[in-house]
Scaffold this motif. Structure first.
Motif, PDB file in Angstrom:
ATOM      1  N   GLY A 371     -14.474   0.871  10.428  1.00  0.00           N
ATOM      2  CA  GLY A 371     -15.364  -0.222  10.064  1.00  0.00           C
ATOM      3  C   GLY A 371     -15.157  -0.725   8.652  1.00  0.00           C
ATOM      4  O   GLY A 371     -14.728   0.014   7.761  1.00  0.00           O
ATOM      5  N   LYS A 372     -15.479  -1.998   8.439  1.00  0.00           N
ATOM      6  CA  LYS A 372     -15.358  -2.637   7.127  1.00  0.00           C
ATOM      7  C   LYS A 372     -16.715  -3.197   6.722  1.00  0.00           C
ATOM      8  O   LYS A 372     -17.344  -3.936   7.483  1.00  0.00           O
ATOM      9  N   LEU A 373     -17.141  -2.847   5.519  1.00  0.00           N
ATOM     10  CA  LEU A 373     -18.420  -3.310   4.982  1.00  0.00           C
ATOM     11  C   LEU A 373     -18.156  -4.192   3.770  1.00  0.00           C
ATOM     12  O   LEU A 373     -17.672  -3.724   2.741  1.00  0.00           O
ATOM     13  N   ASP A 409     -11.006   0.745   0.586  1.00  0.00           N
ATOM     14  CA  ASP A 409     -10.326   0.413   1.840  1.00  0.00           C
ATOM     15  C   ASP A 409     -11.317   0.085   2.944  1.00  0.00           C
ATOM     16  O   ASP A 409     -10.943  -0.527   3.960  1.00  0.00           O
ATOM     17  N   SER A 410     -12.578   0.499   2.763  1.00  0.00           N
ATOM     18  CA  SER A 410     -13.587   0.311   3.810  1.00  0.00           C
ATOM     19  C   SER A 410     -14.831  -0.418   3.335  1.00  0.00           C
ATOM     20  O   SER A 410     -15.609  -0.903   4.165  1.00  0.00           O
ATOM     21  N   MET A 411     -15.028  -0.502   2.028  1.00  0.00           N
ATOM     22  CA  MET A 411     -16.284  -1.042   1.486  1.00  0.00           C
ATOM     23  C   MET A 411     -15.984  -1.765   0.182  1.00  0.00           C
ATOM     24  O   MET A 411     -15.386  -1.186  -0.725  1.00  0.00           O
ATOM     25  N   ARG A 412     -16.387  -3.019   0.083  1.00  0.00           N
ATOM     26  CA  ARG A 412     -16.158  -3.786  -1.140  1.00  0.00           C
ATOM     27  C   ARG A 412     -17.390  -4.617  -1.488  1.00  0.00           C
ATOM     28  O   ARG A 412     -18.102  -5.091  -0.598  1.00  0.00           O
ATOM     29  N   ILE A 413     -17.591  -4.787  -2.792  1.00  0.00           N
ATOM     30  CA  ILE A 413     -18.689  -5.590  -3.316  1.00  0.00           C
ATOM     31  C   ILE A 413     -18.111  -6.833  -3.983  1.00  0.00           C
ATOM     32  O   ILE A 413     -17.144  -6.741  -4.749  1.00  0.00           O
ATOM     33  N   GLU A 439     -10.320 -10.825   8.940  1.00  0.00           N
ATOM     34  CA  GLU A 439      -8.951 -10.587   8.468  1.00  0.00           C
ATOM     35  C   GLU A 439      -8.775  -9.132   8.026  1.00  0.00           C
ATOM     36  O   GLU A 439      -7.729  -8.519   8.244  1.00  0.00           O
ATOM     37  N   TRP A 440      -9.794  -8.609   7.391  1.00  0.00           N
ATOM     38  CA  TRP A 440      -9.745  -7.240   6.881  1.00  0.00           C
ATOM     39  C   TRP A 440      -9.611  -6.233   8.022  1.00  0.00           C
ATOM     40  O   TRP A 440      -8.746  -5.364   8.007  1.00  0.00           O
ATOM     41  N   PHE A 441     -10.466  -6.369   9.054  1.00  0.00           N
ATOM     42  CA  PHE A 441     -10.425  -5.406  10.150  1.00  0.00           C
ATOM     43  C   PHE A 441      -9.226  -5.624  11.070  1.00  0.00           C
ATOM     44  O   PHE A 441      -8.528  -4.674  11.442  1.00  0.00           O
ATOM     45  N   GLU A 442      -8.973  -6.870  11.446  1.00  0.00           N
ATOM     46  CA  GLU A 442      -7.973  -7.127  12.485  1.00  0.00           C
ATOM     47  C   GLU A 442      -6.543  -7.153  11.959  1.00  0.00           C
ATOM     48  O   GLU A 442      -5.600  -6.827  12.702  1.00  0.00           O
ATOM     49  N   LYS A 443      -6.364  -7.527  10.697  1.00  0.00           N
ATOM     50  CA  LYS A 443      -5.002  -7.647  10.167  1.00  0.00           C
ATOM     51  C   LYS A 443      -4.738  -6.727   8.987  1.00  0.00           C
ATOM     52  O   LYS A 443      -3.627  -6.730   8.434  1.00  0.00           O
ATOM     53  N   GLY A 444      -5.758  -5.959   8.583  1.00  0.00           N
ATOM     54  CA  GLY A 444      -5.572  -5.032   7.483  1.00  0.00           C
ATOM     55  C   GLY A 444      -5.455  -5.680   6.127  1.00  0.00           C
ATOM     56  O   GLY A 444      -4.983  -5.056   5.172  1.00  0.00           O
ATOM     57  N   ARG A 445      -5.895  -6.930   5.995  1.00  0.00           N
ATOM     58  CA  ARG A 445      -5.808  -7.657   4.734  1.00  0.00           C
ATOM     59  C   ARG A 445      -7.145  -7.535   3.982  1.00  0.00           C
ATOM     60  O   ARG A 445      -8.038  -8.354   4.138  1.00  0.00           O
ATOM     61  N   ALA A 446      -7.247  -6.486   3.193  1.00  0.00           N
ATOM     62  CA  ALA A 446      -8.472  -6.277   2.423  1.00  0.00           C
ATOM     63  C   ALA A 446      -8.632  -7.397   1.401  1.00  0.00           C
ATOM     64  O   ALA A 446      -7.689  -7.700   0.662  1.00  0.00           O
ATOM     65  N   PRO A 447      -9.790  -8.043   1.330  1.00  0.00           N
ATOM     66  CA  PRO A 447      -9.957  -9.182   0.417  1.00  0.00           C
ATOM     67  C   PRO A 447     -10.091  -8.730  -1.036  1.00  0.00           C
ATOM     68  O   PRO A 447     -10.963  -7.920  -1.375  1.00  0.00           O
ATOM     69  N   ASP A 448      -9.235  -9.239  -1.886  1.00  0.00           N
ATOM     70  CA  ASP A 448      -9.354  -9.008  -3.319  1.00  0.00           C
ATOM     71  C   ASP A 448     -10.244 -10.060  -3.972  1.00  0.00           C
ATOM     72  O   ASP A 448     -10.815  -9.828  -5.038  1.00  0.00           O
TER      73      ASP A 448
END
Length: 494
Positions: A371-373, A409-413, A439-448
């Motif tokens: 999961g991505k938060l 990798d899983s949680m960003r503010i 994009e983060w969950f399905e393509k692994g592109r964590a948003p910077d």
């Protein structure tokens, strides 16, 4: 599902339905008026106990327009009704989208008032449904109906909510970690019981001669911005790093004998020593009256202009309502005169906090499930003290033994300079966190970073005023040293 009832459906061909007419007040800024996709509007309810119903709407776009994803939308305030305008995003972006009333009825999410009984807070099932359970039950029913409608289960599922909806997002991560692949939680009031205490505390410290008018608060905000605006490399009317801002409200105190200020502050509204003390206490956060321990988080410079709601409005709408109804003190109870910020806190926590808070830092199951938060928080939020989300991030890191880098990798503010509670304000405030979490969950592109837009006077038809990046904390948007300050390309996250 044996506890699910479909009451009716309505069908809207594409470009035939003005969705702003459904719910103008909650219509997302920047969304188009007409439904871009045809959809079936389903009205349903879920009975989790006899006479206990969660009512919901599920909007199902035509099969050719469906992106094979499910999106659930959260509530605000005390909830109590479906607000159809928030479903517009889902329809126009190809999602099967739901929202529920959170398990009880109120005419609006801000309609309760001190001194009037609020029935759902006297019912333990409905109280639990409000923040913790209703989205979960709605998701189960919605996924069932989606599979029946399309003859295909949703490939992925997402959630978006702000304020109480942010708290509902935290509840899902902590209690139902398998329901959603990605969760967007904005301005989360997850420590709801102590958020309410902060409303009461701030009301008390601004009583009498310490009360600050809107004009005075706006002047303090402008003074804070003037002091700390340039910390990100450019003066653009925004404080990008309020944690570093060393603004002191005592600098704005006037010498009563001369009418002149006691400092050389650059922007100089004139306030009294009592008002400065009140503002300083708000910056420090609600405190235990004996131990001095912080009971809730603190506000930062740059949010003052809208803080008049902290001087009684939020206390009457939320704190007194919770104390009179959920805490069981009765409708004549007045927290301003009666609540003891030391001796009353343990009992209050054991009753109110136990039922409505969602602050468990062990979210390991959600993370192990992939999961991505994504959390967003306005730096100029006038309701929620801004650093609660940082404190929670730190507690999660320590509880599940993950470094900040590993946890990211899983949680960003993402902090939003100049943005009020869940939107509005004087900074760029229109953005799409749902696309980012997909994009983060399905393509692994964590948003910077997330790109946000501000329209002139916050009206889309007036045209774009500026764009700006929101940076993944702890980075802040910083001017590169050249380029148009109204374009996000001129800023980087560092």
């Amino acid at each position: 599902m044996h506890n699910l009832t479909v009451h009716s459906t309505e069908y809207y061909p594409a470009m035939t339905h003005n969705m702003t007419e459904l719910d103008h007040a909650n219509f997302p800024l920047g969304e188009r008026e007409l439904n871009q996709n045809a959809f079936c509007r389903l009205f349903g309810s879920i009975s989790n106990l006899p006479s206990q119903n969660i009512t919901f709407e599920l909007w199902l776009v035509d099969r050719t327009s469906w992106n094979e994803r499910y999106l659930a939308m959260g509530n605000g305030g005390l909830a109590g009704s479906v607000t159809p305008g928030v479903l517009a995003y889902g329809v126009n972006h190809g999602y099967a989208t739901s929202q529920c009333d959170s398990g009880h009825y109120l005419p609006s999410n801000f309609s309760a008032v001190a001194g009037v009984q609020v029935d759902f807070l006297h019912n333990s099932v409905q109280t639990a449904d409000w923040i913790k359970n209703s989205i979960h039950f709605t998701a189960l029913a919605s996924k069932y109906l989606i599979e029946k409608y399309y003859n295909l289960a949703p490939r992925t599922s997402y959630y978006r909510g702000c304020s109480t909806g942010g708290a509902q997002g935290f509840a899902l991560v902590q209690n139902y970690p398998h329901d959603f692949n990605g969760i967007v939680a904005g301005a989360p009031g997850a420590h709801y019981s102590h958020l309410a205490l902060s409303f009461l505390y701030n009301t008390i410290v601004t009583k009498g001669s310490a009360y600050l008018t809107t004009k005075e608060l706006e002047g303090i905000e402008m003074a804070a911005i003037s002091k700390c605006d340039s910390y990100d490399g450019i003066e653009d009317g925004l404080i990008s790093d309020p944690e570093a801002c060393d603004f002191n409200p005592y600098d704005l105190v006037c010498d009563t004998s001369t009418g002149k200020h006691n400092s050389s502050a650059r922007v100089l509204p004139c306030i009294s020593i009592n008002q400065a003390e009140a503002m300083w206490k708000i910056y420090q956060g609600a405190m235990d009256s004996i131990t001095g321990d912080r009971l809730y988080n603190r506000f930062f410079p740059g949010c003052e202009g809208a803080l008049v709601v902290q001087e009684g409005v939020l206390d009457r709408a939320f704190t007194e309502v919770l104390m009179q109804n959920l805490w069981g003190k009765g409708l004549d109870y007045n927290g301003i005169d009666s609540f003891d910020f030391h001796s009353d806190v343990p009992n209050y926590d054991s009753i109110v906090g136990r039922q409505i808070d969602n602050i468990n830092p062990d979210i390991s199951t959600f993370i192990l499930n992939g999961g991505k938060l994504l959390i967003h928080q306005g730096w100029s939020d006038e309701y929620n003290a801004q650093d609660f989300v940082i404190e929670y991030f730190d507690k999660v890191s320590k509880t599940i033994s993950m470094s900040y880098q590993e946890l990211s990798d899983s949680m960003r503010i993402f902090f939003q300079p100049g943005v009020r509670h869940c939107g509005g304000g004087y900074g760029p405030n229109v953005f799409d966190p749902v696309e980012a979490v997909v994009e983060w969950f399905e393509k692994g592109r964590a948003p910077d970073k997330l790109i946000a837009t501000q329209y002139h006077n916050n009206i889309v038809s007036n045209g774009i005023k500026r764009t700006r990046p929101y940076c993944a904390w702890p980075k802040i948007p910083t001017y590169k040293g050249s380029g148009d300050i109204n374009l996000h390309e001129s800023f980087e996250c560092r």
